[in-house]
Design a protein around this motif. Structure first.
Motif, PDB file in Angstrom:
ATOM      1  N   SER A 199      13.756  50.169  -5.770  1.00  0.00           N
ATOM      2  CA  SER A 199      12.934  49.444  -6.741  1.00  0.00           C
ATOM      3  C   SER A 199      11.727  50.294  -7.114  1.00  0.00           C
ATOM      4  CB  SER A 199      12.464  48.121  -6.137  1.00  0.00           C
ATOM      5  OG  SER A 199      11.410  47.586  -6.910  1.00  0.00           O
ATOM      6  N   GLY A 230       8.983  49.191  -8.104  1.00  0.00           N
ATOM      7  CA  GLY A 230       7.757  48.528  -7.677  1.00  0.00           C
ATOM      8  C   GLY A 230       6.940  47.961  -8.809  1.00  0.00           C
ATOM      9  N   PHE A 231       7.535  47.866  -9.982  1.00  0.00           N
ATOM     10  CA  PHE A 231       6.753  47.399 -11.133  1.00  0.00           C
ATOM     11  C   PHE A 231       6.607  45.883 -11.137  1.00  0.00           C
ATOM     12  CE2 PHE A 231       6.344  46.204 -15.648  1.00  0.00           C
ATOM     13  CZ  PHE A 231       5.149  46.847 -15.917  1.00  0.00           C
ATOM     14  N   THR A 258       7.235  41.859  -9.719  1.00  0.00           N
ATOM     15  CA  THR A 258       7.214  41.167  -8.431  1.00  0.00           C
ATOM     16  C   THR A 258       8.597  40.779  -7.891  1.00  0.00           C
ATOM     17  OG1 THR A 258       5.054  40.320  -9.044  1.00  0.00           O
ATOM     18  CG2 THR A 258       6.146  39.251  -7.192  1.00  0.00           C
ATOM     19  N   ARG A 285      10.349  44.024  -6.696  1.00  0.00           N
ATOM     20  CA  ARG A 285       9.605  44.773  -5.678  1.00  0.00           C
ATOM     21  C   ARG A 285       9.534  44.012  -4.358  1.00  0.00           C
ATOM     22  NH1 ARG A 285       4.936  44.556  -8.103  1.00  0.00           N
ATOM     23  NH2 ARG A 285       4.410  42.664  -6.968  1.00  0.00           N
ATOM     24  N   ALA A 341       4.351  42.467 -15.564  1.00  0.00           N
ATOM     25  CA  ALA A 341       4.769  42.930 -14.245  1.00  0.00           C
ATOM     26  C   ALA A 341       4.768  41.825 -13.187  1.00  0.00           C
ATOM     27  CB  ALA A 341       3.869  44.086 -13.794  1.00  0.00           C
ATOM     28  N   CYS A 342       3.773  40.928 -13.234  1.00  0.00           N
ATOM     29  CA  CYS A 342       3.655  39.997 -12.106  1.00  0.00           C
ATOM     30  C   CYS A 342       4.659  38.858 -12.194  1.00  0.00           C
ATOM     31  CB  CYS A 342       2.233  39.456 -11.999  1.00  0.00           C
ATOM     32  SG  CYS A 342       1.822  38.185 -13.206  1.00  0.00           S
ATOM     33  N   LEU A 360       4.775  37.346  -3.585  1.00  0.00           N
ATOM     34  CA  LEU A 360       3.514  38.083  -3.505  1.00  0.00           C
ATOM     35  C   LEU A 360       2.825  37.899  -2.162  1.00  0.00           C
ATOM     36  CD1 LEU A 360       2.057  37.413  -7.062  1.00  0.00           C
ATOM     37  CD2 LEU A 360       2.926  39.569  -6.163  1.00  0.00           C
ATOM     38  N   ILE A 375      -1.420  42.867  -4.387  1.00  0.00           N
ATOM     39  CA  ILE A 375      -0.241  42.195  -4.927  1.00  0.00           C
ATOM     40  C   ILE A 375       0.366  42.990  -6.083  1.00  0.00           C
ATOM     41  CG2 ILE A 375      -0.911  39.887  -4.171  1.00  0.00           C
ATOM     42  CD1 ILE A 375      -1.745  39.496  -7.213  1.00  0.00           C
ATOM     43  N   THR A 376      -0.063  44.235  -6.222  1.00  0.00           N
ATOM     44  CA  THR A 376       0.578  45.170  -7.148  1.00  0.00           C
ATOM     45  C   THR A 376       0.622  44.641  -8.589  1.00  0.00           C
ATOM     46  OG1 THR A 376       2.019  45.542  -5.238  1.00  0.00           O
ATOM     47  CG2 THR A 376       2.452  46.870  -7.152  1.00  0.00           C
ATOM     48  N   TYR A 381      -1.238  45.942 -10.939  1.00  0.00           N
ATOM     49  CA  TYR A 381      -1.521  47.111 -11.788  1.00  0.00           C
ATOM     50  C   TYR A 381      -2.768  46.947 -12.647  1.00  0.00           C
ATOM     51  CZ  TYR A 381       3.034  49.010 -10.516  1.00  0.00           C
ATOM     52  OH  TYR A 381       4.102  49.495  -9.831  1.00  0.00           O
ATOM     53  N   ALA A 418      -1.479  54.920  -9.243  1.00  0.00           N
ATOM     54  CA  ALA A 418      -0.449  54.201  -8.497  1.00  0.00           C
ATOM     55  C   ALA A 418       0.464  55.231  -7.859  1.00  0.00           C
ATOM     56  CB  ALA A 418       0.345  53.296  -9.431  1.00  0.00           C
ATOM     57  N   ARG A 467       8.545  51.020  -4.848  1.00  0.00           N
ATOM     58  CA  ARG A 467       9.069  49.772  -4.243  1.00  0.00           C
ATOM     59  C   ARG A 467       7.920  48.898  -3.755  1.00  0.00           C
ATOM     60  NH1 ARG A 467      11.998  53.799  -1.149  1.00  0.00           N
ATOM     61  NH2 ARG A 467      10.662  54.603   0.483  1.00  0.00           N
ATOM     62  N   ASN A 468       8.064  48.263  -2.573  1.00  0.00           N
ATOM     63  CA  ASN A 468       6.955  47.431  -2.119  1.00  0.00           C
ATOM     64  C   ASN A 468       5.923  48.262  -1.372  1.00  0.00           C
ATOM     65  OD1 ASN A 468       8.417  47.923   0.159  1.00  0.00           O
ATOM     66  ND2 ASN A 468       8.400  45.823   0.933  1.00  0.00           N
ATOM     67  N   VAL A 494       4.018  50.493  -3.261  1.00  0.00           N
ATOM     68  CA  VAL A 494       3.126  51.048  -4.287  1.00  0.00           C
ATOM     69  C   VAL A 494       1.694  50.999  -3.765  1.00  0.00           C
ATOM     70  CG1 VAL A 494       2.220  50.791  -6.621  1.00  0.00           C
ATOM     71  CG2 VAL A 494       4.644  50.405  -6.177  1.00  0.00           C
ATOM     72  N   GLU A 509       0.749  60.725  -8.410  1.00  0.00           N
ATOM     73  CA  GLU A 509       1.462  59.521  -8.853  1.00  0.00           C
ATOM     74  C   GLU A 509       2.952  59.818  -9.042  1.00  0.00           C
ATOM     75  OE1 GLU A 509      -0.937  56.476 -11.459  1.00  0.00           O
ATOM     76  OE2 GLU A 509      -1.084  58.443 -12.353  1.00  0.00           O
TER      77      GLU A 509
END
Lengths: 426, 769, 161
Positions: free
Chosen positions: A339, A341-342, A344, A347, B44-45, B95, B152-153, B155, B172, B176-177, B179, C63
C-alpha cells in the motif's frame, strides 16, 4: 493455436534487429503509416482488443476517448511494471523480444499521434530493461525510432523508465507521478490522464501485452484477431499458470480457453494424488474460483460472471495440501505491505485484515472475526482512493465464501489443520 | 450558483464548490480530516463520506466523499444515512488502530480534531487486537514538538509545508502504514511558517514546543481577540493566558488578512512578555518603587524641565499610547516624535503619504491574486505573511521580481532577481520608470533583467509593487510609487512598514521631528525625555549619537515592557502592559485600524502606555486626557475599531509629500568602499528579540559577502575580517552568499548597531593578515 | 576519481530529462540507482549528492528514496539475495527457504552477514512464479530453489566474498 505474440520470443537469445526483421518484424510500420491514425484506432476497436493489464478496458475505445484534437505533446506510457503475484507474462515479452515491444510502441504511438513513449519497466527486470534500451538504440540507428520515421512525417522518442520496485507504481496515475519524480501515490480520477497526465499533457497508458497485439492486428486485420479467440474471447492471450501444478509456465492460447485446459493440459495438472482446492484466475487481486468453475472460458466477461476477474490472465492453483487461510493471509499481507499509504482504508485497513487473518491462521481467531473481516472488507472495497485496495480484498472476500469451513475449523479447533497434517506427514 | 439539499435542508453553493465546502460554509458539520479550507480537497482520509441519491429513482443511492463531489444544482445529499455513517465509523476505526490513546498527556487535548471526530463517528469500543505501529520522533527544533505515533496520515502537514508554504525540509517518507512525516535528519524546521503545523495537524503530532514548556490545558486558557504586534501586517491572533502569564498564540481567522495562518515570529515572538529580564516594577534611579512614587518622581522632573521636554513615541506603540503622548507634549509645549532615526521617519512618512494617495492597498488575500510583483528588499523578515501571500501568487503563476541587496528567501521563487548594492536600488527603480515610459532594448545583462521585470509588470493584469521601508530611503519609496502610477490603474502599491503601528505612528508624526528632537537634546533644549516603547539608544545607525545626547538630559523617563538599552539607561522606568495585557489599536500596512482586546492581567497588573500618560497628566495637574477624545482630535470621525472585527480604514489628513527624487543616482559611497546592508531573518524584530525559542534559530553573526567579489578580493569562506564602523571595530567570519550584492557586506541588525552603521552606510573591511 | 564519475553519471541523467518539461525531480530516481550501483546502498552522503545535483532538498530526495523497495538506505552485503515470499513461491516452500536463509546467515533477514558477504531480503513477487520458489541473486533469477540449493548458493556467495 499458432503462436503469435510468443512466436519469436527467446529469453535466452532475444532476436536482434536484423534477425527480428528477417522474421517479419517491423512490417507493421508500413501497414500503419499507410493508414490514417484514426483508421488504426478503428481497426483496434473493431478487433475488440481489451486491456491485458488487469482491467480489460477496450483499447481502441481508450484511444478514441483521448480525442484526436488533444494538445501536443502527447504521451503513451507502456506499462511493464508487472508486479502482481502470479503474473510473469510481461517478463517474457521483455526478456524474450524487446523489438516486438518497440514495434508495438511505434505503431501505437502513431495511432495516438503521440511524440513520446515511456516504457515503465519494473526494477526487478533491470536486465531486461537494459536489453530494451539497447534495442531502442538499435532501432534508432536504423531510423525506426526518431524523427520522420521512414519518411512518414511521424517522429517518436522512446524512453525506458526503470523503476525501483513497488506494486503501486503499476497504477496508471501513480506511474505518472513516479515518472515525474514524485511519490508514486495515485492521483485523483479528475482530471483524467487522457486530458492531464504525464507532465500535465494528454497521456494514454497501456499494458505491454495489450500493445504487442496491435502490430499483429494491423497486419492481419480485426477479423483475424477476433477469430483467434475461442468461446467468445478475442485474440491471443498470454496465460500464466503457477502454484501447485506440475509444469508452471507461460502459455499463449486463444483468449477464452477454459481454465481446465490450462491447468490440466498445458500446466501438467496437479501432483499425483492431489485434488484441486481452488484457483485464482487473474493474478493476486482477483477472487478465488472453485473446481466447479474449471470450464469457465478464460475471457473477461465469463470470468466476471463466475464472480472473479480475468485480470492479467494469471492462474494460481491451490491443491488440497495448501491451507487457503494461509494463502489468503499471504495475499493480504502483500497488499498491506505494498500500500502506498495514501488513503485510510487501504493503508490502515489492509494491515488490520492481515492482523485478524494472522490470528485465525495461528489458531487464535475468535468467532466474531469472520463477520468483522467481511464488514471491514466492505468499507475498504467501496471507499478507498484507487483500485489497489478493492483488488487487494477480492481474494479475501471470495476466500471467506469459498473456503468458509476452513476458517471456521481454524477458529473452532484453535489450530491450522494443514500444519498438523504437514507435521504428522513429516 | 445553485442549491443542494443536505438531509432536506437547502444549501446554496458557489460555482466550483464541492459538497463538503458548501456544507461547512453553512455550519453543517460533515466530519473530515484531510480537507482544509485553504489547502482544499485531497481525498485521502475518506472520512467525509456522505450518501447521494441519483435523480434516476431506479439507481441506488451511492456513498461518495463529500470533498471530491462537485456541488451541482438539486443534488440530494445525506450525511445521516446509515451507509455513510458506517463508512465514517470504519474510517475512524482504521485511523485509531495505531493511535497511542495517550490523550491524557497529549498537548492537543481539548482541541483535538481526531478526538472530536472519534467521538462523533467512531465505534464505541476498540476491536483491533494487534500490536500498534510505533515511530521514533525527530527533534524539529525549538518551536515544534514531534510525536509521530499520534499521526493519522492526513497529509495536511506536508501539503501546508511543501505545497502551500513552499518549504522543502518536511516531507512524507516511506509508505503503507509506516508513512512518516519528518525531515531528512533531525534539525530545526527551516520554514518561517513552520509553526502553523501545530494548527494544521488535526491531532497531536506537531504541537507548540514553547507552549509545552509552560503548559496549560486549553480550556483553562483565557483568550480574547488580538492583533499581532510583530510587524505591520496586522495578522489576527488569539493569545492564551493562564495564571497571569501568557502561554501561547494561535491564529485567529481574518478573511482578508491572515486567514488560517500566521508566521513563526507572530506565534513565538510573544515570549518577550514572559522574558525573565522584563521590567515589571517601576524604578527611580535604580531603586524599585511603587507605581505612584515613580509617577510622582516623573511629574516632578517634567515640571522642573518646564517646556524643555521631549516625548518619543514608537512604531510598536499602539495608537492610543502615541496619541496620548503627543497630546501631553502639546500641552507641555514640548517636542513629540516617534522615530529614533530621521531617515526612517522620512521613509515611513513618505510611504504612508504615498499610500494615502494610492488606490486602496491590497489585502493579503488580494495579494495572492496578483500576477506580477516587484519586491524591493527582504519581505520575509519584514512582513513574513506578505511573503506567504506572494508565495501563493507564485503558485498561481505570478512572475515575482526581487530587487535587493542581501539574502532574501523569496529569490527562490523569483522569475528575475536583481541583486544590487543599497545605493543602486534607486537608480534601478528610476531606470524601470524610464523603461515603462519608453520601452527600449537591453544591451547588457542587468538591462536584460530590468527589461524582464518591466515586461512582467507591464504585461500583468494586476502588478504589485512592494517595498521594504526599513531598507529604503524616501526618494526610492517615491520612485516606486511613481512606477506604480506609470503602470496605470491596474498597478497596486504597498510597503512593508517598520512596525505593527508604523502607519498610525507616521500619521501622528510632525515633519522632521526626529532630527528636531535629537538636535534639541544635543543643544540642551530638552532636559527631560519621555520614551514610550522606543529604543533610541539601541538604534543601529544613531544609537551612539543618542547615547551621547542623552547624557545631557536631566531625566530619561522610559515606558516599556522590554528591557531595551534605553530602558536600562532610564532614570525613571515605568513598566507598562505588553500588548496582550492591554487593549489598544494598531494600524497595519493597509491603513486598516484594528483593535486588540486585553486578554489577561498579570498578578501585579500593569497599566498601558495611554493609562500611564493619563495618570502622569493628572499628577501634573493637567486635565487628564482621554484616549478616545485625543484620537478623535487627531483623526476626524475616529471610532475605535472593535476587537474581533475586520477593522476599519483610518481616516486621516494627508501627510505632506516633499521628495526630491533627482538626488537618487548621485547617492552612494565612494568607489572602492564597502556598503553595509541589513540582513534580517524572520525572527528579527525588537520585541521578538526577547523570545528565547526564536533566538535559538537566529543565524550566527557573520559578514556576508558575494563570492565573486570575495574571490577578487582574495577573501575566503570562513576567513575572519575586521569591519570598521564609526562606533566600533569588529572581527567577524566571512560567509559567502550569492544573494549579496557586489561591494556589499550584509550584516545582522545587532552587528550594525555595534558598528554604528545603518543599512546603506559605508563601512570599511580589512583583511586580517 | 569516484566523485568525478558520479558527476558524469548524474549529469547524464539530468541531460536525459524531457526537453519540454525539464523538471529536475524526474532525475532523482535514476541518480539514486546510479549511486547505489556504485556504492551498494544509498548512504546519507549519496542522498545529499542527489539533492545537490537536482537542486532539490535532501528531504525531497528522501521522500522517494524511502518509498522504493529497491533503493537501499541501509548497508547491504556485497551480494544481495532477494527471496520471493509472495503467494506462488510461498505455496512452493518459500517460507521455509527464508527460515533456512536466516539461520544460515546468522543475522535477521534484512541484515548484513558479519563478514559482509551477503544480505537476504524477503521480496514481493519477482515475476518468477514459473520458477517458484525463486530468488534474485544480484539481479539474476534463480529457481526453483530447495533448501539444499539455497544453502549451496549462500555458501558460494560467501566464498566469492
Amino acid at each position: 493455436m499458432e503462436a503469435v505474440l510468443t512466436r519469436h520470443l527467446d529469453p535466452n537469445a532475444p532476436l536482434g534487429l536484423q534477425a527480428y526483421r528477417a522474421a517479419g518484424g517491423y512490417r507493421s510500420l508500413d501497414a500503419a503509416f499507410d493508414r490514417k491514425p484514426e483508421e488504426i484506432i478503428e481497426i483496434v476497436e473493431a478487433a475488440n482488443l481489451r486491456g491485458r493489464g488487469g482491467a480489460g478496458f477496450p483499447c481502441g475505445l481508450k484511444w478514441r476517448l483521448r480525442g484526436a484534437d488533444a494538445p501536443h505533446p502527447r504521451y503513451l506510457i507502456c506499462n511493464l511494471d508487472e508486479s502482481e503475484p502470479g503474473t510473469f507474462k510481461d517478463r517474457y515479452l521483455l526478456y524474450g523480444g524487446p523489438h516486438q515491444i518497440i514495434e508495438a510502441a511505434i505503431v501505437s504511438a502513431y495511432a495516438l499521434q503521440a511524440e513520446q513513449v515511456v516504457i515503465f519497466v519494473r526494477g526487478e527486470y533491470a536486465k531486461g530493461g537494459n536489453g530494451l534500451k539497447c534495442a531502442i538504440e538499435e532501432a534508432e540507428r536504423a531510423g525506426l525510432v526518431g524523427s520522420n520515421i521512414r519518411g512518414s512525417g511521424f517522429s517518436l522518442q522512446i524512453k525506458v523508465h526503470l523503476s525501483s520496485g513497488r506494486y503501486i507504481c503499476g497504477e496508471e496515475t501513480a506511474m505518472t507521478n513516479a515518472i515525474e519524480g514524485r511519490r508514486p501515490n495515485p492521483r485523483p480520477k479528475i482530471p483524467r490522464q487522457s486530458v492531464k497526465g504525464l507532465w500535465d499533457q494528454p497521456t494514454t497508458s497501456n499494458n505491454v501485452e495489450t500493445l504487442v497485439n496491435v502490430p499483429h492486428i494491423l497486419l492481419n486485420g480485426a477479423n483475424w484477431f477476433r477469430d483467434v479467440g475461442v468461446n467468445g474471447g478475442c485474440g491471443p492471450k498470454l496465460f500464466c499458470v503457477s502454484g501447485m501444478v506440475q509444469r508452471p509456465g507461460l502459455f499463449e492460447l486463444p483468449c477464452g480457453t477454459p481454465a481446465r485446459e490450462l491447468i490440466f493440459e498445458h500446466a501438467g495438472g496437479l501432483a499425483e494424488g492431489h485434488a484441486l482446492l481452488g484457483f485464482i484466475p487473474g493474478g493476486a487481486s482477483t477472487a478465488f474460483l472453485l473446481p466447479k468453475h474449471l470450464d469457465v472460458p478464460m475471457d473477461f466477461d465469463p470470468v466476471a460472471k463466475a464472480g472473479s476477474r480475468l485480470g492479467t490472465g494469471s492462474i494460481i492453483v491451490l491443491d488440497d495440501t495448501t491451507c487457503p487461510v494461509q494463502a489468503t493471509l499471504n495475499l493480504t499481507r502483500f497488499f498491506a505491505r505494498e500500500s502506498c499509504g495514501f488513503c485510510t482504508p487501504c493503508r490502515d485497513g489492509m494491515p488490520y485484515l492481515a492482523q485478524i487473518l494472522t490470528a485465525i491462521a495461528a489458531g487464535e481467531g475468535q468467532a466474531e472475526d469472520l463477520a468483522l473481516l467481511e464488514e471491514l472488507c466492505g468499507i475498504i472495497t467501496s471507499h478507498s482512493f484507487c483500485a489497489f485496495a478493492p483488488g487487494g480484498v477480492e481474494p479475501l472476500v471470495s476466500s471467506l465464501q469459498c473456503f468458509r469451513e476452513h476458517y471456521e475449523s481454524h477458529i473452532a479447533t484453535g489450530r491450522c489443520p494443514f500444519d498438523a497434517a504437514n507435521k504428522s506427514g513429516a | 450558483m445553485g442549491t443542494i439539499r443536505i438531509d432536506g435542508r437547502e444549501i446554496p453553493f458557489k460555482e466550483g464548490d464541492n459538497v463538503l465546502k458548501a456544507a461547512l460554509a453553512v455550519g453543517i458539520e460533515i466530519p473530515y480530516f484531510c480537507y482544509h479550507d485553504t489547502l482544499g480537497s485531497l481525498g485521502a482520509c475518506r472520512l467525509c463520506a456522505v450518501e447521494i441519491t441519483p435523480k434516476d429513482p431506479a439507481k441506488a443511492p451511492q456513498v461518495v466523499m463529500a470533498c471530491l463531489e462537485p456541488a451541482r444544482d438539486g443534488l440530494e445529499v445525506s450525511v445521516s444515512a446509515l451507509a455513510a455513517r458506517q463508512v465514517r465509523q470504519g474510517v475512524i476505526e482504521f485511523l485509531m488502530i495505531n493511535h497511542p490513546h495517550d490523550c491524557p498527556v497529549c498537548d492537543e487535548g481539548g482541541e483535538c480534531h481526531l478526538q472530536d471526530m472519534t467521538v462523533a463517528c467512531g465505534p464505541p469500543y476498540r476491536r483491533y487486537r494487534g500490536r500498534k505501529r510505533t515511530f521514533t520522533n525527530q527533534d524539529l527544533g525549538p518551536l515544534v514538538h514531534h510525536e509521530m505515533n499520534r499521526c493519522i496520515t492526513c497529509y495536511r502537514c506536508t501539503r501546508f509545508y511543501q505545497e502551500y508554504a513552499l518549504g522543502d525540509d518536511l516531507g512524507a517518507m516511506r509508505l503503507r502504514n509506516e508513512v512518516y512525516f519528518g525531515r531528512f535528519q533531525d534539525g530545526p524546521l527551516a520554514s518561517p511558517f513552520a509553526g502553523n503545523l501545530v494548527e494544521v495537524c488535526p491531532t497531536g503530532v506537531f504541537t507548540d514546543a514553547v507552549f509545552r514548556q509552560h503548559f496549560a490545558r486549553v480550556w483553562d486558557l483565557k483568550t480574547a481577540p488580538s492583533v499581532c504586534p510583530h510587524c505591520s501586517v496586522g495578522c489576527n491572533t488569539l493569545p492564551g493566558a493562564r495564571d497571569g502569564t501568557l502561554r501561547r498564540i494561535r491564529n485567529r481567522f481574518h478573511a482578508e488578512l491572515n486567514r488560517w495562518f500566521i508566521c513563526d515570529r507572530g506565534r513565538y515572538g510573544h515570549q518577550y512578555s514572559e522574558h525573565p529580564a522584563r521590567p515589571l516594577t517601576p524604578r527611580v534611579e535604580d531603586v524599585k518603587v511603587s507605581y505612584r512614587q515613580a509617577l510622582t518622581a516623573a511629574a516632578e522632573q517634567i515640571k522642573a524641565a518646564r517646556d524643555k521636554i521631549g516625548g518619543l513615541g514608537s512604531v510598536r506603540e499602539d495608537l492610543e499610547g502615541n496619541a496620548m503622548l503627543r497630546a501631553l507634549l502639546y500641552d507641555l509645549s514640548g517636542i513629540f516624535a516617534t522615530f529614533s532615526d530621521p531617515q526612517l521617519e522620512v521613509a515611513t512618512t513618505t510611504a504612508v503619504a504615498q499610500l494615502q494617495n494610492t488606490t486602496r492597498v491590497l489585502s493579503l488575500a488580494e495579494m495572492e491574486q496578483v500576477d506580477a510583483a516587484l519586491i524591493v528588499g527582504d519581505l520575509t523578515a519584514h512582513a513574513p505573511m506578505i511573503d506567504l501571500a506572494l508565495r501563493q501568487a507564485y503558485r498561481n503563476g505570478a512572475k515575482l521580481a526581487v530587487l535587493h541587496s542581501g539574502p532574501t528567501p523569496l529569490v527562490r521563487f523569483a522569475a528575475t532577481t536583481l541583486t544590487v548594492p543599497p545605493h543602486e536600488i534607486g537608480a534601478h527603480l528610476l531606470r524601470l520608470n524610464e523603461w515603462v515610459a519608453a520601452p527600449s532594448a537591453a544591451h547588457n545583462k542587468q538591462e536584460k533583467e530590468l527589461t524582464d521585470i518591466a515586461t512582467y509588470l507591464t504585461a500583468a493584469h494586476q502588478p504589485l509593487l512592494i517595498g521594504v521601508i526599513e531598507t529604503m530611503v524616501a526618494p526610492e519609496i517615491a520612485v516606486l510609487a511613481q512606477l506604480s502610477t506609470a503602470l496605470g490603474s491596474r498597478a497596486r502599491l504597498a510597503y512593508a512598514l517598520p512596525g505593527a503601528n508604523a502607519y498610525g505612528a507616521a500619521l501622528l508624526t510632525p515633519a522632521s521631528s526626529t532630527s528636531a528632537m535629537l538636535e534639541a537634546i544635543e543643544s540642551g533644549q530638552i532636559q527631560t525625555l519621555i520614551v514610550a516603547g522606543n529604543d533610541p539608544l539601541g538604534d543601529a545607525r544613531l544609537g551612539a549619537r543618542w547615547r551621547t545626547a542623552c547624557q545631557r538630559l536631566n531625566t530619561l523617563i522610559v515606558l516599556d515592557c522590554v528591557a531595551t538599552a534605553t530602558a536600562e539607561a532610564a532614570d525613571i522606568l515605568l513598566p507598562v502592559a505588553a500588548w496582550a495585557e492591554r487593549s489598544g489599536t494598531f494600524v497595519n500596512y493597509e491603513g486598516r485600524a484594528q483593535g486588540f482586546a486585553s486578554v489577561f492581567q498579570r498578578s501585579e497588573p500593569l497599566p498601558s502606555t495611554a493609562e500611564v500618560i493619563a495618570d502622569l497628566a493628572q499628577c501634573l495637574g493637567l486635565a487628564p486626557p482621554d484616549a478616545a477624545v485625543v484620537l478623535s482630535d487627531a483623526f476626524p470621525g475616529y471610532q475605535a475599531p472593535v476587537p474581533g472585527t475586520l477593522g476599519s480604514p483610518l481616516a486621516a489628513l494627508p501627510l505632506p509629500v516633499q521628495i526630491d527624487t533627482t538626488i537618487l543616482p548621485a547617492k552612494g559611497p565612494h568607489p572602492g568602499r564597502w556598503q553595509a546592508a541589513l540582513t534580517s531573518w524572520y525572527g528579527d524584530e525588537p520585541l521578538a528579540g526577547f523570545a528565547p525559542a526564536l533566538l535559538k534559530l537566529a543565524p550566527a553573526a557573520a559578514a556576508l559577502i558575494n563570492p565573486a567579489i570575495a574571490l577578487s578580493e582574495g577573501i575566503a569562506e570562513g576567513e575572519r575580517v575586521r569591519l570598521r564602523g564609526p562606533v566600533e571595530t569588529m572581527v567577524l567570519p566571512v560567509q559567502l552568499d550569492n544573494n549579496v550584492a557586489a561591494g556589499t557586506i550584509a550584516l545582522a541588525r545587532g552587528v550594525l548597531a555595534q558598528l554604528g552603521v545603518g543599512h546603506g552606510d559605508p563601512l570599511e573591511l580589512e583583511k586580517i593578515s | 576519481m569516484n566523485d568525478k564519475l558520479n558527476r558524469q553519471v548524474l549529469q547524464k541523467h539530468l541531460a536525459q530529462l524531457p526537453a519540454t518539461h525539464p523538471e529536475r525531480r524526474a532525475a532523482i530516481l535514476p541518480m539514486m540507482q546510479a549511486l547505489q550501483i556504485e556504492r551498494g546502498y544509498l548512504d546519507d552522503a549519496a542522498v545529499e549528492e542527489v539533492a545537490h545535483f537536482t537542486g532539490l532538498s535532501t528531504t525531497e530526495v528522501e521522500e522517494l528514496a524511502t518509498f522504493y523497495s529497491l533503493i537501499y538506505r541501509r548497508p547491504v552485503g556485497r551480494h544481495v539475495l532477494r527471496v520471493c515470499d509472495s503467494v506462488c513461491c510461498s505455496l512452493r516452500g518459500a517460507d521455509q527457504l527464508l527460515v533456512v536463509a536466516e539461520k544460515y546467515s546468522g543475522v535477521p533477514l534484512g541484515k548484513v552477514t558479519p563478514d559482509g558477504a551477503f544480505s537476504v531480503l524477503p521480496s514481493i513477487c519477482l515475476g518468477l512464479c514459473d520458477q517458484a520458489p525463486a530468488a534474485l541473486v544480484d539481479g539474476e533469477a534463480v529457481g526453483p530453489l530447495d533448501e539444499a540449493a539455497l544453502q549451496a548458493l549462500l555458501q558460494r556467495l560467501q566464498v566469492e566474498g
